[in-house]
Design a protein around this motif. Structure first.
Motif, PDB file in Angstrom:
ATOM      1  N   VAL A 112       8.603   4.055   6.541  1.00  9.43           N
ATOM      2  CA  VAL A 112       7.699   3.472   5.553  1.00  9.43           C
ATOM      3  C   VAL A 112       7.249   4.548   4.553  1.00  9.43           C
ATOM      4  CG1 VAL A 112       5.415   2.426   5.195  1.00  9.43           C
ATOM      5  CG2 VAL A 112       6.901   1.582   7.019  1.00  9.43           C
ATOM      6  N   ALA A 113       6.968   5.745   5.055  1.00  6.81           N
ATOM      7  CA  ALA A 113       6.536   6.835   4.178  1.00  6.81           C
ATOM      8  C   ALA A 113       7.622   7.210   3.175  1.00  6.81           C
ATOM      9  CB  ALA A 113       6.158   8.059   5.021  1.00  6.81           C
ATOM     10  N   GLU A 114       8.851   7.319   3.644  1.00  8.44           N
ATOM     11  CA  GLU A 114       9.967   7.652   2.751  1.00  8.44           C
ATOM     12  C   GLU A 114      10.169   6.558   1.707  1.00  8.44           C
ATOM     13  OE1 GLU A 114      11.501  10.414   2.596  1.00  8.44           O
ATOM     14  OE2 GLU A 114      11.885  11.290   4.559  1.00  8.44           O
ATOM     15  N   ALA A 116       7.851   4.395   0.637  1.00 12.70           N
ATOM     16  CA  ALA A 116       6.707   4.410  -0.280  1.00 12.70           C
ATOM     17  C   ALA A 116       6.877   5.510  -1.319  1.00 12.70           C
ATOM     18  CB  ALA A 116       5.406   4.595   0.501  1.00 12.70           C
ATOM     19  N   GLN A 117       7.334   6.673  -0.867  1.00 10.55           N
ATOM     20  CA  GLN A 117       7.582   7.783  -1.789  1.00 10.55           C
ATOM     21  C   GLN A 117       8.687   7.434  -2.783  1.00 10.55           C
ATOM     22  OE1 GLN A 117       9.329  11.548  -0.204  1.00 10.55           O
ATOM     23  NE2 GLN A 117       7.419  12.471  -0.902  1.00 10.55           N
ATOM     24  N   TRP A 118       9.702   6.757  -2.314  1.00 11.28           N
ATOM     25  CA  TRP A 118      10.816   6.337  -3.175  1.00 11.28           C
ATOM     26  C   TRP A 118      10.302   5.440  -4.304  1.00 11.28           C
ATOM     27  CZ3 TRP A 118      13.160   1.746  -4.625  1.00 11.28           C
ATOM     28  CH2 TRP A 118      14.443   1.843  -5.166  1.00 11.28           C
ATOM     29  N   PHE A 119       9.476   4.456  -3.955  1.00 10.00           N
ATOM     30  CA  PHE A 119       8.908   3.571  -4.983  1.00 10.00           C
ATOM     31  C   PHE A 119       7.990   4.351  -5.920  1.00 10.00           C
ATOM     32  CE2 PHE A 119       9.845  -0.050  -2.023  1.00 10.00           C
ATOM     33  CZ  PHE A 119      10.553  -0.833  -2.917  1.00 10.00           C
ATOM     34  N   ALA A 120       7.168   5.240  -5.364  1.00  4.05           N
ATOM     35  CA  ALA A 120       6.198   5.978  -6.180  1.00  4.05           C
ATOM     36  C   ALA A 120       6.884   6.815  -7.252  1.00  4.05           C
ATOM     37  CB  ALA A 120       5.340   6.864  -5.282  1.00  4.05           C
ATOM     38  N   ALA A 131       1.668   8.468  -1.829  1.00  5.26           N
ATOM     39  CA  ALA A 131       2.427   7.347  -1.281  1.00  5.26           C
ATOM     40  C   ALA A 131       3.033   7.711   0.071  1.00  5.26           C
ATOM     41  CB  ALA A 131       3.523   6.935  -2.266  1.00  5.26           C
ATOM     42  N   PHE A 132       3.580   8.916   0.161  1.00  2.00           N
ATOM     43  CA  PHE A 132       4.160   9.361   1.428  1.00  2.00           C
ATOM     44  C   PHE A 132       3.086   9.387   2.520  1.00  2.00           C
ATOM     45  CE2 PHE A 132       5.114  12.589   4.570  1.00  2.00           C
ATOM     46  CZ  PHE A 132       6.401  12.241   4.952  1.00  2.00           C
ATOM     47  N   THR A 133       1.922   9.931   2.193  1.00  2.00           N
ATOM     48  CA  THR A 133       0.861  10.073   3.192  1.00  2.00           C
ATOM     49  C   THR A 133       0.358   8.721   3.682  1.00  2.00           C
ATOM     50  OG1 THR A 133       0.177  12.179   2.220  1.00  2.00           O
ATOM     51  CG2 THR A 133      -1.404  11.072   3.644  1.00  2.00           C
ATOM     52  N   ASN A 220       2.779  -1.840   0.257  1.00  2.00           N
ATOM     53  CA  ASN A 220       3.209  -3.197   0.600  1.00  2.00           C
ATOM     54  C   ASN A 220       4.726  -3.339   0.447  1.00  2.00           C
ATOM     55  OD1 ASN A 220       3.945  -6.076  -0.539  1.00  2.00           O
ATOM     56  ND2 ASN A 220       2.112  -6.381   0.684  1.00  2.00           N
ATOM     57  N   LEU A 221       5.260  -2.826  -0.653  1.00  2.00           N
ATOM     58  CA  LEU A 221       6.697  -2.910  -0.896  1.00  2.00           C
ATOM     59  C   LEU A 221       7.476  -2.101   0.132  1.00  2.00           C
ATOM     60  CD1 LEU A 221       6.681  -2.480  -4.788  1.00  2.00           C
ATOM     61  CD2 LEU A 221       6.990  -4.615  -3.501  1.00  2.00           C
ATOM     62  N   ALA A 222       6.946  -0.937   0.490  1.00  2.00           N
ATOM     63  CA  ALA A 222       7.607  -0.106   1.493  1.00  2.00           C
ATOM     64  C   ALA A 222       7.669  -0.821   2.841  1.00  2.00           C
ATOM     65  CB  ALA A 222       6.875   1.228   1.632  1.00  2.00           C
ATOM     66  N   CYS A 223       6.586  -1.478   3.202  1.00  2.00           N
ATOM     67  CA  CYS A 223       6.560  -2.221   4.467  1.00  2.00           C
ATOM     68  C   CYS A 223       7.523  -3.411   4.418  1.00  2.00           C
ATOM     69  CB  CYS A 223       5.145  -2.704   4.767  1.00  2.00           C
ATOM     70  SG  CYS A 223       4.008  -1.382   5.236  1.00  2.00           S
ATOM     71  N   TYR A 224       7.630  -4.035   3.259  1.00  2.00           N
ATOM     72  CA  TYR A 224       8.582  -5.139   3.101  1.00  2.00           C
ATOM     73  C   TYR A 224      10.013  -4.651   3.338  1.00  2.00           C
ATOM     74  CZ  TYR A 224      11.789  -8.320   0.778  1.00  2.00           C
ATOM     75  OH  TYR A 224      12.864  -9.140   0.498  1.00  2.00           O
ATOM     76  N   LEU A 225      10.397  -3.569   2.670  1.00  2.00           N
ATOM     77  CA  LEU A 225      11.753  -3.053   2.842  1.00  2.00           C
ATOM     78  C   LEU A 225      11.987  -2.552   4.263  1.00  2.00           C
ATOM     79  CD1 LEU A 225      12.965  -1.105  -0.316  1.00  2.00           C
ATOM     80  CD2 LEU A 225      13.387  -3.460   0.361  1.00  2.00           C
TER      81      LEU A 225
END
Length: 275
Positions: A112-114, A116-120, A131-133, A220-225
């Protein structure tokens, strides 16, 4: 039950190293001296050894063995060092939790952290470090529940597993608050930046309390993916169900939908920390 009832059980709370807390508190400080951070990391033997083991792994394919945090910083950059330190610090914060398989829990959090960072990195509204944190700690409230209210946590899991209730409803019914609320309270106790705790608290329903915060939307998007990856969902279905309204609120362009295949195959290098 009140969230404070959980937080009062100080002997059961995750033990996050001081250097990790300090690093997170300084994430948004543009004037921070990272030499101070690397010095602190060097003094934490457990984190230093884990970071150096990952740096010297086959993944990075370095031409020579790295023996110090200073060397690692020069070769990898401070951003990668921060990533490894935060991930290592949290994954070592507890050693055993009834009802949770810790390697699976942290591997899921790392992914999820990776993501989230990707989207950020694709929106001007969110800092990649933050985002990573929040990805790492997005489920810290559930960990807290299992540590301090194990019987209730297991009862919630049973309701969810038997499809008697969704997790949010089960938590509200049995606790009066959600694990996201508990996560926010724990992060406040640790004196983490307020926006990080807010993102954790609101990421499941970013539109529930008025104007959505971009950081919560990215999470939210990170958790979705992550759920799509966990369930091995076909990439066409991933795009069809992608929450575009959330992406727009996160500051992402419509073209993000065509980049999702790249996110679905992100590496799992951080899992080496769990070995």
């Amino acid at each position: 039950m009140q969230i404070q009832d959980l937080l009062k059980q100080t002997d059961k709370l995750p033990n996050v190293p001081d250097v990790v807390r300090e690093l997170i508190q300084l994430l948004s400080d543009p004037n921070v001296k990272y030499s101070d951070i690397t010095e602190r990391v060097s003094h934490d033997q457990t984190i230093s050894l884990k970071v150096l083991r990952v740096v010297n792994s086959a993944y990075f394919s370095l031409s020579r063995k790295i023996s110090s945090i200073d060397e690692a910083t020069v070769l990898l950059g401070i951003d990668k060092l921060k990533t490894l330190v935060i991930a290592s610090g949290f994954s070592n914060s507890v050693t055993k939790v009834d009802g949770i398989v810790l390697p699976e829990f942290w591997a899921d959090s790392f992914r999820v952290a990776e993501l989230a960072q990707w989207f950020a990195k694709r929106t001007p509204l969110v800092e990649a470090d933050e985002a990573f944190t929040v990805g790492i700690v997005h489920n810290i409230g559930r960990l807290l529940l299992h540590l301090t209210a194990a019987d209730t946590a297991k009862e919630i899991n049973t309701l969810v597993a038997n499809r008697k209730a969704g997790r949010v409803k089960a938590e509200l019914d049995l606790l009066g608050f959600t694990s996201q609320d508990a996560g926010k309270a724990l992060m406040d106790l640790w004196k983490f930046p307020e926006n990080l705790g807010d993102a954790v608290q609101h990421h499941k329903r970013p539109f529930a309390d008025g104007e959505p915060k971009p950081l919560a939307c990215v999470l939210n998007l990170a958790c979705y993916l992550n759920a799509c990856i966990r369930n091995d969902r076909d990439s066409d279905l991933v795009r069809e169900s992608f929450p575009m309204a959330v992406a727009t609120a996160a500051g992402l362009s419509e073209g993000i939908i065509y980049e999702l295949d790249d996110a679905l195959i992100l590496s799992d290098e951080l899992n080496q920390i769990l070995d």
